[in-house]
Design an enzyme around this catalytic site. Structure first.
Site, PDB file in Angstrom:
ATOM      1  N   ARG A   1      -0.294   4.686   2.883  1.00  0.00           N
ATOM      2  CA  ARG A   1      -0.264   4.470   4.324  1.00  0.00           C
ATOM      3  C   ARG A   1      -0.003   5.709   5.179  1.00  0.00           C
ATOM      4  O   ARG A   1      -0.106   5.630   6.400  1.00  0.00           O
ATOM      5  CB  ARG A   1       0.757   3.377   4.663  1.00  0.00           C
ATOM      6  CG  ARG A   1       0.333   1.983   4.237  1.00  0.00           C
ATOM      7  CD  ARG A   1       1.391   0.943   4.574  1.00  0.00           C
ATOM      8  NE  ARG A   1       2.399   0.845   3.514  1.00  0.00           N
ATOM      9  CZ  ARG A   1       3.519   0.137   3.657  1.00  0.00           C
ATOM     10  NH1 ARG A   1       3.801  -0.473   4.798  1.00  0.00           N
ATOM     11  NH2 ARG A   1       4.376   0.065   2.644  1.00  0.00           N
TER      12      ARG A   1
ATOM     13  N   TRP B   1      -9.387   5.858  -1.108  1.00  0.00           N
ATOM     14  CA  TRP B   1      -9.747   6.456  -2.394  1.00  0.00           C
ATOM     15  C   TRP B   1      -8.827   5.846  -3.450  1.00  0.00           C
ATOM     16  O   TRP B   1      -7.867   5.144  -3.120  1.00  0.00           O
ATOM     17  CB  TRP B   1      -9.630   7.993  -2.365  1.00  0.00           C
ATOM     18  CG  TRP B   1      -8.340   8.520  -1.826  1.00  0.00           C
ATOM     19  CD1 TRP B   1      -7.147   8.642  -2.493  1.00  0.00           C
ATOM     20  CD2 TRP B   1      -8.117   9.002  -0.487  1.00  0.00           C
ATOM     21  NE1 TRP B   1      -6.201   9.166  -1.644  1.00  0.00           N
ATOM     22  CE2 TRP B   1      -6.766   9.409  -0.429  1.00  0.00           C
ATOM     23  CE3 TRP B   1      -8.927   9.137   0.641  1.00  0.00           C
ATOM     24  CZ2 TRP B   1      -6.203   9.934   0.739  1.00  0.00           C
ATOM     25  CZ3 TRP B   1      -8.371   9.662   1.808  1.00  0.00           C
ATOM     26  CH2 TRP B   1      -7.024  10.043   1.843  1.00  0.00           C
TER      27      TRP B   1
ATOM     28  N   GLU C   1      -4.837   3.159 -11.131  1.00  0.00           N
ATOM     29  CA  GLU C   1      -5.566   1.890 -10.949  1.00  0.00           C
ATOM     30  C   GLU C   1      -6.704   1.781 -11.962  1.00  0.00           C
ATOM     31  O   GLU C   1      -6.943   0.716 -12.552  1.00  0.00           O
ATOM     32  CB  GLU C   1      -6.154   1.802  -9.546  1.00  0.00           C
ATOM     33  CG  GLU C   1      -5.147   1.858  -8.413  1.00  0.00           C
ATOM     34  CD  GLU C   1      -5.829   1.765  -7.088  1.00  0.00           C
ATOM     35  OE1 GLU C   1      -6.207   0.636  -6.705  1.00  0.00           O
ATOM     36  OE2 GLU C   1      -6.004   2.789  -6.407  1.00  0.00           O
TER      37      GLU C   1
ATOM     38  N   CYS D   1       0.805  -1.214   0.000  1.00  0.00           N
ATOM     39  CA  CYS D   1       0.000   0.000   0.000  1.00  0.00           C
ATOM     40  C   CYS D   1       0.842   1.269   0.000  1.00  0.00           C
ATOM     41  O   CYS D   1       1.645   1.502   0.910  1.00  0.00           O
ATOM     42  CB  CYS D   1      -0.930   0.023   1.212  1.00  0.00           C
ATOM     43  SG  CYS D   1      -2.025   1.469   1.214  1.00  0.00           S
TER      44      CYS D   1
HETATM   45  C1  HEM Z   1      -6.568   6.284   1.517  1.00  0.00           C
HETATM   46  C2  HEM Z   1      -6.204   6.066   0.279  1.00  0.00           C
HETATM   47  C3  HEM Z   1      -5.481   4.835  -0.202  1.00  0.00           C
HETATM   48  C4  HEM Z   1      -4.811   4.756  -1.377  1.00  0.00           C
HETATM   49  C5  HEM Z   1      -4.655   5.878  -2.419  1.00  0.00           C
HETATM   50  C6  HEM Z   1      -4.286   3.421  -1.472  1.00  0.00           C
HETATM   51  C7  HEM Z   1      -3.570   2.960  -2.575  1.00  0.00           C
HETATM   52  C8  HEM Z   1      -3.293   1.627  -2.795  1.00  0.00           C
HETATM   53  C9  HEM Z   1      -2.894   1.081  -4.071  1.00  0.00           C
HETATM   54  C10 HEM Z   1      -2.726   1.871  -5.368  1.00  0.00           C
HETATM   55  C11 HEM Z   1      -2.699  -0.246  -3.897  1.00  0.00           C
HETATM   56  C12 HEM Z   1      -2.272  -1.254  -4.961  1.00  0.00           C
HETATM   57  C13 HEM Z   1      -3.584  -1.842  -5.500  1.00  0.00           C
HETATM   58  C14 HEM Z   1      -3.417  -2.573  -6.830  1.00  0.00           C
HETATM   59  O1  HEM Z   1      -2.419  -2.286  -7.515  1.00  0.00           O
HETATM   60  O2  HEM Z   1      -4.289  -3.387  -7.159  1.00  0.00           O
HETATM   61  C15 HEM Z   1      -2.972  -0.530  -2.503  1.00  0.00           C
HETATM   62  C16 HEM Z   1      -2.857  -1.791  -1.948  1.00  0.00           C
HETATM   63  C17 HEM Z   1      -3.313  -2.098  -0.664  1.00  0.00           C
HETATM   64  N1  HEM Z   1      -3.862  -1.222   0.249  1.00  0.00           N
HETATM   65 FE1  HEM Z   1      -3.989   0.784   0.074  1.00  0.00          FE
HETATM   66  N2  HEM Z   1      -4.597   2.700  -0.358  1.00  0.00           N
HETATM   67  C18 HEM Z   1      -5.355   3.526   0.440  1.00  0.00           C
HETATM   68  C19 HEM Z   1      -5.946   3.161   1.653  1.00  0.00           C
HETATM   69  C20 HEM Z   1      -5.924   1.882   2.179  1.00  0.00           C
HETATM   70  C21 HEM Z   1      -6.677   1.484   3.365  1.00  0.00           C
HETATM   71  C22 HEM Z   1      -7.633   2.386   4.143  1.00  0.00           C
HETATM   72  C23 HEM Z   1      -6.356   0.183   3.605  1.00  0.00           C
HETATM   73  C24 HEM Z   1      -6.827  -0.731   4.708  1.00  0.00           C
HETATM   74  C25 HEM Z   1      -7.320  -0.297   5.860  1.00  0.00           C
HETATM   75  C26 HEM Z   1      -5.416  -0.232   2.570  1.00  0.00           C
HETATM   76  C27 HEM Z   1      -4.860  -1.495   2.481  1.00  0.00           C
HETATM   77  C28 HEM Z   1      -4.215  -1.964   1.341  1.00  0.00           C
HETATM   78  C29 HEM Z   1      -3.864  -3.364   1.134  1.00  0.00           C
HETATM   79  C30 HEM Z   1      -4.090  -4.514   2.126  1.00  0.00           C
HETATM   80  C31 HEM Z   1      -3.290  -3.446  -0.126  1.00  0.00           C
HETATM   81  C32 HEM Z   1      -2.739  -4.718  -0.822  1.00  0.00           C
HETATM   82  C33 HEM Z   1      -3.908  -5.443  -1.476  1.00  0.00           C
HETATM   83  C34 HEM Z   1      -3.482  -6.769  -2.098  1.00  0.00           C
HETATM   84  O3  HEM Z   1      -2.568  -7.409  -1.517  1.00  0.00           O
HETATM   85  O4  HEM Z   1      -4.084  -7.162  -3.119  1.00  0.00           O
HETATM   86  N3  HEM Z   1      -5.160   0.824   1.733  1.00  0.00           N
HETATM   87  N4  HEM Z   1      -3.324   0.625  -1.845  1.00  0.00           N
HETATM   88  N1  LIG Z   2      -7.151   2.375  -3.779  1.00  0.00           N
HETATM   89  C1  LIG Z   2      -7.330   1.190  -3.461  1.00  0.00           C
HETATM   90  N2  LIG Z   2      -6.879   0.198  -4.278  1.00  0.00           N
HETATM   91  C2  LIG Z   2      -6.719  -1.130  -3.937  1.00  0.00           C
HETATM   92  C3  LIG Z   2      -6.217  -1.500  -2.691  1.00  0.00           C
HETATM   93  C4  LIG Z   2      -6.094  -2.863  -2.381  1.00  0.00           C
HETATM   94  C5  LIG Z   2      -6.405  -3.828  -3.322  1.00  0.00           C
HETATM   95  C6  LIG Z   2      -6.887  -3.430  -4.552  1.00  0.00           C
HETATM   96  C7  LIG Z   2      -7.268  -4.482  -5.553  1.00  0.00           C
HETATM   97  N3  LIG Z   2      -6.042  -5.057  -6.094  1.00  0.00           N
HETATM   98  C8  LIG Z   2      -6.336  -6.134  -7.013  1.00  0.00           C
HETATM   99  C9  LIG Z   2      -6.944  -5.510  -8.243  1.00  0.00           C
HETATM  100  C10 LIG Z   2      -7.676  -6.544  -9.050  1.00  0.00           C
HETATM  101  C11 LIG Z   2      -6.828  -6.797 -10.257  1.00  0.00           C
HETATM  102  C12 LIG Z   2      -5.644  -5.904 -10.149  1.00  0.00           C
HETATM  103  N4  LIG Z   2      -5.912  -4.958  -9.061  1.00  0.00           N
HETATM  104  C13 LIG Z   2      -7.055  -2.097  -4.887  1.00  0.00           C
HETATM  105  C14 LIG Z   2      -8.018   0.811  -2.212  1.00  0.00           C
HETATM  106  C15 LIG Z   2      -8.982  -0.135  -1.989  1.00  0.00           C
HETATM  107  C16 LIG Z   2      -9.378  -0.182  -0.627  1.00  0.00           C
HETATM  108  C17 LIG Z   2      -8.710   0.712   0.152  1.00  0.00           C
HETATM  109  S1  LIG Z   2      -7.643   1.606  -0.770  1.00  0.00           S
END
Ligand code: HEM
Ligand SMILES: N=C(Nc1cccc(CNC[C@@H]2CCCN2)c1)c1cccs1
Length: 357
Positions: free
Chosen positions: A66, A232, A237, A63
């Site tokens: 953070r 958000w 994405e 993420c």
């Molecule tokens: C507040 C704005 C936030 C932004 C802009 C953001 C942005 C992102 C982005 C761009 C990714 C990669 C997603 C992808 O490529 O599919 C990501 C992954 C992740 N984010 Fe954040 N995030 C935010 C908030 C949060 C919150 C609130 C949580 C949990 C409480 C969180 C937990 C995670 C987790 C667990 C992943 C990895 C998901 C996976 O393993 O598939 N994020 N975030």
């Molecule tokens: N901006 C966000 N993006 C995000 C975060 C965690 C996981 C994902 C989904 N990742 C898997 C997707 C599905 C195919 C490739 N991307 C998106 C957020 C989602 C929830 C909180 S932040």
């Protein structure tokens, strides 16, 4: 039992230390030990649940967002045991998270996994808001499986590109289906271009609140199999993956053509030019509508601030470089030129091993 006790102790010590009351940890640890002794598990106080969820976010190596980990809104839905009430809570989560444009990072926590390793409730949805995908090629191919599940339960989509999927909530052995209210629960933005009028002919739109509902949250040895969380979007994405991937909406070529680019050979870099215009259009459309979104440069700078703050507090940041770099112009952000320790700490969010379904 031993393992649960150890994980509980580690979490309680960390929480009380970070909250500046390390001396109070012992009493709570003894209380938890008694509860584990008597029942085989233990229940978090709301304070522990709230701080644990924030730590789970702070520990999410993939993420980039953070910096704002302490501002997470934590909704306690551990009193909810029916799929109907869970669906209502999920819809309430979406309305709260959307705010009036200013998106509130929020997690709703449903009852923890029981001693048989079963979740009283869990979502089959990847995200609370997601478009259906059809064999015809319409919609989001990423949703094919979820769409089949909904159809097997009697759901009928319109076969379009942006049909909202229903909530699919499993309670015990049964899967229950609940439609979202498009007007009340979902905010969507039509994608237009800052300069090119013709861009809207692509007919693209996307929702503003990404809410992941297929991950489990682990805090101090307790697993929450249903804990949907939202933030958000980062513009890339939507624009560089959801609209651009050949196995998603696959709109790069059409975007290039609408903008009169020379697509005769790949070496004209038309794909790269179309990607940038798609990203500019998504950011522009959301910003014009006053909907929360962040560009990948701003998000990278925010991540740099997050790392600085953590180091100042004597905490090591862990990260997964391969996910932290943005899919557009990755080397133009500082993250690309850094290295990150990908150690996975808890509390954290993990993929559900969906074999149990
Ligand atoms: C507040 C704005 C936030 C932004 C802009 C953001 C942005 C992102 C982005 C761009 C990714 C990669 C997603 C992808 O490529 O599919 C990501 C992954 C992740 N984010 Fe954040 N995030 C935010 C908030 C949060 C919150 C609130 C949580 C949990 C409480 C969180 C937990 C995670 C987790 C667990 C992943 C990895 C998901 C996976 O393993 O598939 N994020 N975030
Ligand atoms: N901006 C966000 N993006 C995000 C975060 C965690 C996981 C994902 C989904 N990742 C898997 C997707 C599905 C195919 C490739 N991307 C998106 C957020 C989602 C929830 C909180 S932040």
């Amino acid at each position: 039992m031993r393992r649960l006790q150890q994980e509980a102790e580690a979490f309680i010590h960390q929480m009380y230390r970070e909250k500046g009351k390390p001396e109070a940890a012992g009493g709570r640890i003894r209380e938890i030990a008694k509860e584990i002794q008597a029942t085989g598990t233990y229940t978090h106080t709301y304070e522990e649940l709230s701080y644990g969820a924030k730590l789970a976010w702070r520990n999410s190596n993939k993420c980039i967002g953070r910096l704002f980990w302490e501002n997470l809104h934590v909704i306690d839905a551990r009193h909810i045991h029916s799929a109907e009430k869970a669906a209502e809570a999920a819809r309430e989560h979406l309305r709260f998270a959307a705010g009036d444009g200013k998106i509130r990072p929020t997690v709703t926590v449903f009852p923890q996994r029981n001693l048989d390793g079963e979740d009283p409730l869990f979502f089959h949805n990847h995200q609370l808001i997601r478009y259906a995908g059809y064999e015809t090629g319409r919609g989001d191919p990423h949703s094919l499986e979820t769409t089949h599940l909904a159809e097997s339960l009697g759901w009928k989509g319109r076969g379009g590109d942006f049909d909202l999927l229903p909530l699919l909530i499993q309670e015990g052995e049964d899967i229950h289906m609940f439609p979202l209210d498009q007007k009340q629960d979902v905010q969507e933005i039509d994608i237009v271009h800052p300069e090119e009028e013709k861009f809207k002919e692509l007919g693209l739109k996307w929702y503003t609140v990404p809410a992941i509902s297929d991950m489990e949250m682990n805090i101090g040895g307790i697993t929450y199999g249903a804990a949907p969380f939202n933030g958000w979007y980062m513009g890339t994405e939507i624009a560089a993956r959801n609209f651009a991937d050949s196995f998603r909406y696959d709109r790069l070529k059409e975007t290039a053509e609408i903008l009169d680019m020379n697509t005769s050979k790949i070496s004209t870099l038309w794909k790269d030019r179309a990607l940038v215009e798609l990203n500019r259009a998504v950011l522009y459309s959301f910003q014009e509508a006053g909907a929360g979104i962040v560009d990948h440069h701003t998000a990278s700078e925010q991540f740099r601030l997050f790392c600085g703050k953590e180091n100042q507090l004597g905490r090591k940041v862990t990260g997964d470089w391969t996910w932290l770099i943005p899919p557009v112009s990755p080397a133009s952000v500082h993250i690309f030129h850094e290295a990150y320790d990908n150690t996975v700490n808890t509390p954290n969010f993990f993929y559900r091993n969906n074999t149990s379904e």
